[in-house]
Write an enzyme that holds these catalytic residues in place. Structure first.
Site, PDB file in Angstrom:
ATOM      1  N   LYS A  22       0.835  -1.214   0.000  1.00 53.76           N
ATOM      2  CA  LYS A  22       0.000   0.000   0.000  1.00 53.76           C
ATOM      3  C   LYS A  22       0.864   1.256   0.000  1.00 53.76           C
ATOM      4  O   LYS A  22       0.639   2.188  -0.765  1.00 53.76           O
ATOM      5  CB  LYS A  22      -0.904  -0.061   1.235  1.00 53.76           C
ATOM      6  CG  LYS A  22      -1.906   1.021   1.382  1.00 53.76           C
ATOM      7  CD  LYS A  22      -1.524   2.151   2.292  1.00 53.76           C
ATOM      8  CE  LYS A  22      -1.444   1.994   3.749  1.00 53.76           C
ATOM      9  NZ  LYS A  22      -1.080   3.201   4.491  1.00 53.76           N
ATOM     10  N   ASN A  23       1.872   1.285   0.858  1.00 53.20           N
ATOM     11  CA  ASN A  23       2.645   2.525   0.982  1.00 53.20           C
ATOM     12  C   ASN A  23       3.543   2.781  -0.230  1.00 53.20           C
ATOM     13  O   ASN A  23       3.933   3.923  -0.478  1.00 53.20           O
ATOM     14  CB  ASN A  23       3.445   2.536   2.293  1.00 53.20           C
ATOM     15  CG  ASN A  23       2.536   2.784   3.490  1.00 53.20           C
ATOM     16  OD1 ASN A  23       1.384   3.224   3.332  1.00 53.20           O
ATOM     17  ND2 ASN A  23       3.019   2.492   4.686  1.00 53.20           N
ATOM     18  N   ARG A  92      -3.772  11.943   3.849  1.00 57.95           N
ATOM     19  CA  ARG A  92      -2.425  12.379   4.185  1.00 57.95           C
ATOM     20  C   ARG A  92      -1.412  12.209   3.051  1.00 57.95           C
ATOM     21  O   ARG A  92      -0.623  13.102   2.760  1.00 57.95           O
ATOM     22  CB  ARG A  92      -1.966  11.586   5.413  1.00 57.95           C
ATOM     23  CG  ARG A  92      -0.607  11.898   5.891  1.00 57.95           C
ATOM     24  CD  ARG A  92      -0.554  11.868   7.369  1.00 57.95           C
ATOM     25  NE  ARG A  92      -1.090  13.072   7.932  1.00 57.95           N
ATOM     26  CZ  ARG A  92      -0.379  14.170   8.102  1.00 57.95           C
ATOM     27  NH1 ARG A  92       0.861  14.205   7.742  1.00 57.95           N
ATOM     28  NH2 ARG A  92      -0.924  15.229   8.629  1.00 57.95           N
ATOM     29  N   CYS A 116      -3.001  13.550  13.277  1.00 60.18           N
ATOM     30  CA  CYS A 116      -3.890  12.405  13.074  1.00 60.18           C
ATOM     31  C   CYS A 116      -3.826  11.518  14.292  1.00 60.18           C
ATOM     32  O   CYS A 116      -3.203  11.854  15.285  1.00 60.18           O
ATOM     33  CB  CYS A 116      -3.513  11.642  11.818  1.00 60.18           C
ATOM     34  SG  CYS A 116      -2.086  10.623  12.070  1.00 60.18           S
ATOM     35  N   ARG A 121       1.743  15.238  12.869  1.00 60.51           N
ATOM     36  CA  ARG A 121       2.411  14.769  11.644  1.00 60.51           C
ATOM     37  C   ARG A 121       2.883  15.967  10.833  1.00 60.51           C
ATOM     38  O   ARG A 121       2.311  16.293   9.798  1.00 60.51           O
ATOM     39  CB  ARG A 121       1.480  13.852  10.832  1.00 60.51           C
ATOM     40  CG  ARG A 121       1.275  12.527  11.522  1.00 60.51           C
ATOM     41  CD  ARG A 121       0.485  11.544  10.699  1.00 60.51           C
ATOM     42  NE  ARG A 121       1.281  10.827   9.734  1.00 60.51           N
ATOM     43  CZ  ARG A 121       0.867   9.723   9.109  1.00 60.51           C
ATOM     44  NH1 ARG A 121      -0.324   9.231   9.369  1.00 60.51           N
ATOM     45  NH2 ARG A 121       1.632   9.127   8.228  1.00 60.51           N
ATOM     46  N   PRO A 122       3.946  16.624  11.282  1.00 60.88           N
ATOM     47  CA  PRO A 122       4.432  17.795  10.553  1.00 60.88           C
ATOM     48  C   PRO A 122       5.033  17.393   9.208  1.00 60.88           C
ATOM     49  O   PRO A 122       5.384  16.222   9.011  1.00 60.88           O
ATOM     50  CB  PRO A 122       5.522  18.348  11.471  1.00 60.88           C
ATOM     51  CG  PRO A 122       5.956  17.199  12.317  1.00 60.88           C
ATOM     52  CD  PRO A 122       4.784  16.270  12.434  1.00 60.88           C
ATOM     53  N   ILE A 123       5.149  18.364   8.286  1.00 59.33           N
ATOM     54  CA  ILE A 123       5.844  18.081   7.025  1.00 59.33           C
ATOM     55  C   ILE A 123       6.982  19.092   6.807  1.00 59.33           C
ATOM     56  O   ILE A 123       7.329  19.428   5.690  1.00 59.33           O
ATOM     57  CB  ILE A 123       4.886  18.020   5.802  1.00 59.33           C
ATOM     58  CG1 ILE A 123       4.102  19.319   5.634  1.00 59.33           C
ATOM     59  CG2 ILE A 123       3.949  16.843   5.869  1.00 59.33           C
ATOM     60  CD1 ILE A 123       3.481  19.432   4.233  1.00 59.33           C
ATOM     61  N   ASP A 305       4.735  -0.027  12.024  1.00 58.75           N
ATOM     62  CA  ASP A 305       3.460  -0.486  11.458  1.00 58.75           C
ATOM     63  C   ASP A 305       3.137  -1.935  11.851  1.00 58.75           C
ATOM     64  O   ASP A 305       2.070  -2.443  11.486  1.00 58.75           O
ATOM     65  CB  ASP A 305       3.455  -0.325   9.928  1.00 58.75           C
ATOM     66  CG  ASP A 305       3.512   1.142   9.526  1.00 58.75           C
ATOM     67  OD1 ASP A 305       3.244   2.007  10.380  1.00 58.75           O
ATOM     68  OD2 ASP A 305       3.828   1.428   8.351  1.00 58.75           O
ATOM     69  N   ARG A 397      -8.469   0.769   4.481  1.00 66.11           N
ATOM     70  CA  ARG A 397      -7.499   1.655   3.822  1.00 66.11           C
ATOM     71  C   ARG A 397      -6.298   0.876   3.315  1.00 66.11           C
ATOM     72  O   ARG A 397      -5.689   1.251   2.318  1.00 66.11           O
ATOM     73  CB  ARG A 397      -6.999   2.716   4.811  1.00 66.11           C
ATOM     74  CG  ARG A 397      -7.932   3.865   5.049  1.00 66.11           C
ATOM     75  CD  ARG A 397      -7.284   4.908   5.950  1.00 66.11           C
ATOM     76  NE  ARG A 397      -5.875   5.025   5.612  1.00 66.11           N
ATOM     77  CZ  ARG A 397      -4.866   5.006   6.491  1.00 66.11           C
ATOM     78  NH1 ARG A 397      -5.106   4.923   7.767  1.00 66.11           N
ATOM     79  NH2 ARG A 397      -3.620   5.102   6.084  1.00 66.11           N
TER      80      ARG A 397
HETATM   81  N1  EPU Z   1       8.339  13.913  10.762  1.00 61.66           N
HETATM   82  C1  EPU Z   1       8.658  15.208  11.044  1.00 61.66           C
HETATM   83  N2  EPU Z   1       8.707  16.097  10.009  1.00 61.66           N
HETATM   84  C2  EPU Z   1       8.477  15.730   8.710  1.00 61.66           C
HETATM   85  C3  EPU Z   1       8.144  14.382   8.440  1.00 61.66           C
HETATM   86  C4  EPU Z   1       8.073  13.479   9.497  1.00 61.66           C
HETATM   87  O1  EPU Z   1       8.881  15.571  12.195  1.00 61.66           O
HETATM   88  O2  EPU Z   1       8.548  16.588   7.827  1.00 61.66           O
HETATM   89  C5  EPU Z   1       8.250  12.944  11.890  1.00 61.66           C
HETATM   90  C6  EPU Z   1       6.818  12.419  12.040  1.00 61.66           C
HETATM   91  O3  EPU Z   1       6.035  13.272  12.830  1.00 61.66           O
HETATM   92  C7  EPU Z   1       7.034  11.069  12.680  1.00 61.66           C
HETATM   93  C8  EPU Z   1       8.349  10.608  12.078  1.00 61.66           C
HETATM   94  O4  EPU Z   1       8.999  11.785  11.568  1.00 61.66           O
HETATM   95  O5  EPU Z   1       7.193  11.219  14.072  1.00 61.66           O
HETATM   96  C9  EPU Z   1       8.189   9.578  10.962  1.00 61.66           C
HETATM   97  O6  EPU Z   1       7.524  10.138   9.878  1.00 61.66           O
HETATM   98  P1  EPU Z   1       7.719   9.620   8.373  1.00 61.66           P
HETATM   99  O7  EPU Z   1       7.787  10.838   7.529  1.00 61.66           O
HETATM  100  O8  EPU Z   1       8.840   8.638   8.305  1.00 61.66           O
HETATM  101  O9  EPU Z   1       6.368   8.858   8.148  1.00 61.66           O
HETATM  102  P2  EPU Z   1       5.314   9.070   6.985  1.00 61.66           P
HETATM  103  O10 EPU Z   1       6.011   9.140   5.677  1.00 61.66           O
HETATM  104  O11 EPU Z   1       4.363  10.144   7.344  1.00 61.66           O
HETATM  105  C10 EPU Z   1       5.117   6.513   6.477  1.00 61.66           C
HETATM  106  C11 EPU Z   1       3.994   5.524   6.380  1.00 61.66           C
HETATM  107  C12 EPU Z   1       3.470   5.202   7.768  1.00 61.66           C
HETATM  108  C13 EPU Z   1       4.627   4.658   8.611  1.00 61.66           C
HETATM  109  C14 EPU Z   1       5.794   5.651   8.625  1.00 61.66           C
HETATM  110  C15 EPU Z   1       7.025   5.124   9.344  1.00 61.66           C
HETATM  111  C16 EPU Z   1       3.052   6.106   4.257  1.00 61.66           C
HETATM  112  C17 EPU Z   1       1.912   6.710   3.524  1.00 61.66           C
HETATM  113  N3  EPU Z   1       2.939   6.108   5.577  1.00 61.66           N
HETATM  114  O12 EPU Z   1       4.544   7.684   7.082  1.00 61.66           O
HETATM  115  O13 EPU Z   1       2.527   4.176   7.583  1.00 61.66           O
HETATM  116  O14 EPU Z   1       4.192   4.422   9.929  1.00 61.66           O
HETATM  117  O15 EPU Z   1       6.171   5.966   7.263  1.00 61.66           O
HETATM  118  O16 EPU Z   1       7.478   3.942   8.748  1.00 61.66           O
HETATM  119  O17 EPU Z   1       4.003   5.620   3.661  1.00 61.66           O
HETATM  120  C18 EPU Z   1       0.664   2.847   8.062  1.00 61.66           C
HETATM  121  O18 EPU Z   1       0.843   2.306   6.948  1.00 61.66           O
HETATM  122  O19 EPU Z   1      -0.132   2.395   8.928  1.00 61.66           O
HETATM  123  C19 EPU Z   1       1.416   4.059   8.371  1.00 61.66           C
HETATM  124  C20 EPU Z   1       1.061   4.914   9.341  1.00 61.66           C
END
Ligand code: EPU
Length: 418
Positions: A22-23, A92, A116, A121-123, A305, A397
């Site tokens: 999925k991811n 997201r 969430c 979940r900052p970017i 996960d 999802r």
């Molecule tokens: N973070 C920041 N700033 C950013 C981005 C992330 O502080 O700009 C922090 C987040 O708040 C979090 C950590 O870094 O504490 C990890 O975030 P990451 O960006 O690695 O996660 P993501 O890309 O938002 C993906 C998966 C998640 C999975 C995480 C970690 C997707 C769509 N989602 O999220 O999957 O838990 O990586 O492996 O790929 C799930 O599938 O159930 C799921 C939540």
């Protein structure tokens, strides 16, 4: 409202085939926007997140022709708009549109999802990356717009190995001038999959799967290729842990063993058995699991996960176990639901203590997120009596045909409409 009803107490037996990741799918679909042409994607999982991303692509003008429910031809020659504020706000992964459309069109606007269920979940890391490449970012009224004349390659160090930021910066830099280096990049299997997809379409990305990814910008991606999405290692891990929690004996087919090393190590630590043969894993358990401590970490560490699914195993283990969650602030909501089923879990902040019990007892419970939902299904199959799970939209999802897959392994599970 739909519910899953499980009459528990079954040891899982048989074979299960793993779907596409999925991811990876929800990053590869927006990545197609970088191609001014046609490509075909195979092994897409039939899950609601994929359907939702496909609807967004269609709104932008992408033509999708489904060859089967797992294979789609994507024609990105006529992008009609680069702004979509409504659906994107509720979904997201739509943040991947930022990197892809910035790279292809030089402007993009999406609605910003807030925090969430897993916590904030900052970017900020995505934004820092785009700005380093030369984009202007504007955040207002819950929307984010990014614009640029040209993006120019540079070195970007990520403070945290974020999966989303790594993929988004990779997307933005594929068509940029010069070379981009992402340092402290995330290494998850789906990052490699997105890079492989883009390289198949003509990109020049090296080092995906290591700490340092180098992207040499190219003028154009050619399309005219077919790409098959990698198997979902989280789905595979979910079934492996289900076999352990239910003292089962199953074969997980169509998985990549290398992606599951940290899970195999924990399965063995709690007393389970694993035998790998090509793209198949036999997983079986004969006794009550032993206690173990787990810390979630970025790949190749134990995946966040699979934390909730592992939590079910540890609820049933002999002795006291501890899980430390190091990725998300709030990923222990499922423990309250497991406690309703007789588990003895105390969670505080990013840690939880599991005092193992002999058995769980069925109860009405609700899924708080996708992986929590999968964990409750495992708990329901392992438990004595009847479990009713609500909030199925979270589970749908990311898991394809989950009841049918568990039913084929002998579970007494059905979905009902209330
Ligand atoms: N973070 C920041 N700033 C950013 C981005 C992330 O502080 O700009 C922090 C987040 O708040 C979090 C950590 O870094 O504490 C990890 O975030 P990451 O960006 O690695 O996660 P993501 O890309 O938002 C993906 C998966 C998640 C999975 C995480 C970690 C997707 C769509 N989602 O999220 O999957 O838990 O990586 O492996 O790929 C799930 O599938 O159930 C799921 C939540």
């Amino acid at each position: 409202m739909e519910k899953i009803i499980i009459n528990g107490g079954t040891s899982l037996k048989g074979e299960v085939s793993i779907s596409g990741a999925k991811n990876a799918a929800i990053a590869i679909l927006p990545a197609t926007l970088l191609i001014d042409g046609i490509c075909t994607i195979e092994n897409l999982p039939d899950v609601s997140d994929v359907k939702q991303f496909c609807s967004i692509l269609e709104i932008l003008g992408v033509k999708l022709t489904w060859k089967s429910k797992h294979e789609v031809e994507v024609d990105t020659r006529n992008i009609v708009k680069t702004s979509e504020l409504d659906i994107t706000r509720t979904f997201r992964a739509s943040y991947y549109l930022l990197g892809a459309l910035l790279g292809r069109c030089g402007n993009v606007q999406v609605g910003l999802p807030g925090g969430c269920k897993l916590g904030a979940r900052p970017i900020d890391l995505h934004i820092k990356g785009f700005e380093a490449l030369g984009a202007n970012i504007d955040l207002s009224q819950g929307n984010i717009s990014a614009t640029c004349k040209r993006l120019t390659g540079t070195t970007i160090y990520l403070d945290f190995a974020s999966v989303g930021a790594t993929i988004n910066i990779m997307l933005a830099s594929v068509l940029a001038d010069g070379t981009t280096i992402i340092d402290n990049a995330a290494k998850e299997p789906h990052i490699v999959d997105v890079a492989n997809f883009l390289n198949t379409m003509g990109a020049d990305i090296r080092g995906a799967g290591t700490d340092v990814i180098k992207i040499n910008g190219v003028k154009k991606l050619h399309g005219d290729c077919t790409y098959s999405i990698v198997p979902d290692q989280i789905e595979a891990g979910t079934f492996m842990l289900a076999a352990i929690a239910t003292k089962g004996d199953i074969v997980v087919k169509n998985c990549i063993t290398k992606h599951l090393e940290s899970v195999i190590a924990k399965v063995v630590e709690v007393g389970g058995n694993v035998d790998s043969n090509g793209d198949k894993l036999r997983v079986w358990m004969k006794k009550r699991p032993s206690k173990a401590n787990v810390k979630t970490l970025p790949y190749p560490g134990f995946p966040t996960d699979l934390q909730a699914q592992m939590g079910v195993v540890l609820s049933l283990a002999e002795g006291t176990s501890i899980i430390n969650e190091s990725i998300w602030d709030s990923r222990f909501q499922y423990t309250e639901e497991l406690n309703k089923m007789g588990a003895k879990i105390t969670s505080q902040g990013k840690s939880a203590i599991f005092e193992g019990v002999n058995h769980l007892i069925g109860a009405p419970v609700a899924a708080s997120d996708l992986r929590a939902g999968a964990a409750l299904i495992i708990a329901g199959i392992a438990a004595k009596g009847c479990t009713e799970i609500s909030n199925l939209e979270h589970i749908d999802r990311g898991y394809e045909n989950i009841e049918e897959k568990f039913r084929n392994l002998g579970a007494n599970i059905k979905r009902v409409q209330e």
